[in-house]
Design a protein around this motif. Structure first.
Motif, short mmCIF file in Angstrom:
data_model
loop_
_atom_site.label_atom_id
_atom_site.label_comp_id
_atom_site.label_asym_id
_atom_site.label_seq_id
_atom_site.Cartn_x
_atom_site.Cartn_y
_atom_site.Cartn_z
N ASP A 103 7.61 -8.31 -9.15
CA ASP A 103 6.53 -7.78 -8.32
C ASP A 103 5.82 -6.69 -9.11
O ASP A 103 6.25 -5.53 -9.10
N TRP B 268 14.27 -6.34 -1.20
CA TRP B 268 12.85 -6.11 -1.51
C TRP B 268 11.97 -6.72 -0.43
O TRP B 268 11.05 -6.07 0.08
N GLN C 238 11.43 -4.98 3.01
CA GLN C 238 10.53 -3.83 3.04
C GLN C 238 9.09 -4.19 2.68
O GLN C 238 8.15 -3.66 3.27
N GLU C 239 8.91 -5.07 1.69
CA GLU C 239 7.58 -5.24 1.09
C GLU C 239 6.97 -6.63 1.22
O GLU C 239 5.81 -6.81 0.86
N SER D 175 7.21 -6.89 5.93
CA SER D 175 5.94 -6.18 6.14
C SER D 175 4.90 -7.08 6.80
O SER D 175 3.72 -6.76 6.82
N SER E 225 -0.71 -7.44 4.51
CA SER E 225 0.57 -7.05 5.09
C SER E 225 0.52 -5.59 5.51
O SER E 225 -0.48 -4.90 5.26
N HIS F 39 2.32 -3.50 4.07
CA HIS F 39 2.71 -2.79 2.85
C HIS F 39 1.59 -2.75 1.81
O HIS F 39 1.32 -1.70 1.24
N ALA F 40 0.99 -3.89 1.54
CA ALA F 40 -0.06 -3.98 0.51
C ALA F 40 -1.06 -5.05 0.91
O ALA F 40 -0.73 -5.99 1.63
#
Length: 107
Positions: A35, A49, A52-53, A57, A81, A83-84
């Motif tokens: 990532d 991972w 969380q991401e 997310s 998301s 997250h990002a």
């Protein structure tokens, strides 16, 4: 280029977009997720991972293009998301019906 995703990547993204942790079953036991240069090795690290991401997310990918590359299948789209967000490229190495590597970069 097309938007037809080959298996097992198609089912993987169907499950990711449904926020189904079963998507992680597509990874080999010794798979790697890269990532943006951070690598997660094996299902346990990938699951932590992802919680969380990625799946945790509530990520959703709207696919814009798919192509075969020397490194595997490259799926480009708009990732959204908690997250990002933004254009992302996911490149998959596949062995049969198992994902052995997923590399995420800017799309």
């Amino acid at each position: 280029m097309s938007t037809q995703i080959p298996e097992p990547v198609a089912t993987f993204f169907d499950r990711v977009n449904a926020h189904d942790e079963g998507a992680l079953d597509a990874f080999a036991d010794d798979a790697v997720v890269d990532d943006w240069g951070r690598e997660f090795l094996g299902r346990e690290e990938i699951a932590a991972w992802s919680a969380q991401e990625f799946i945790g997310s509530k990520g959703v990918l709207t696919v814009e293009s798919v192509e075969d590359t020397p490194d595997g299948v490259r799926v480009v789209g708009d990732w959204r998301s908690n997250h990002a967000n933004g254009p992302s490229a996911f490149t998959f190495a596949v062995d049969g019906d198992t994902i052995t590597r997923m590399t995420i970069r800017e799309g």
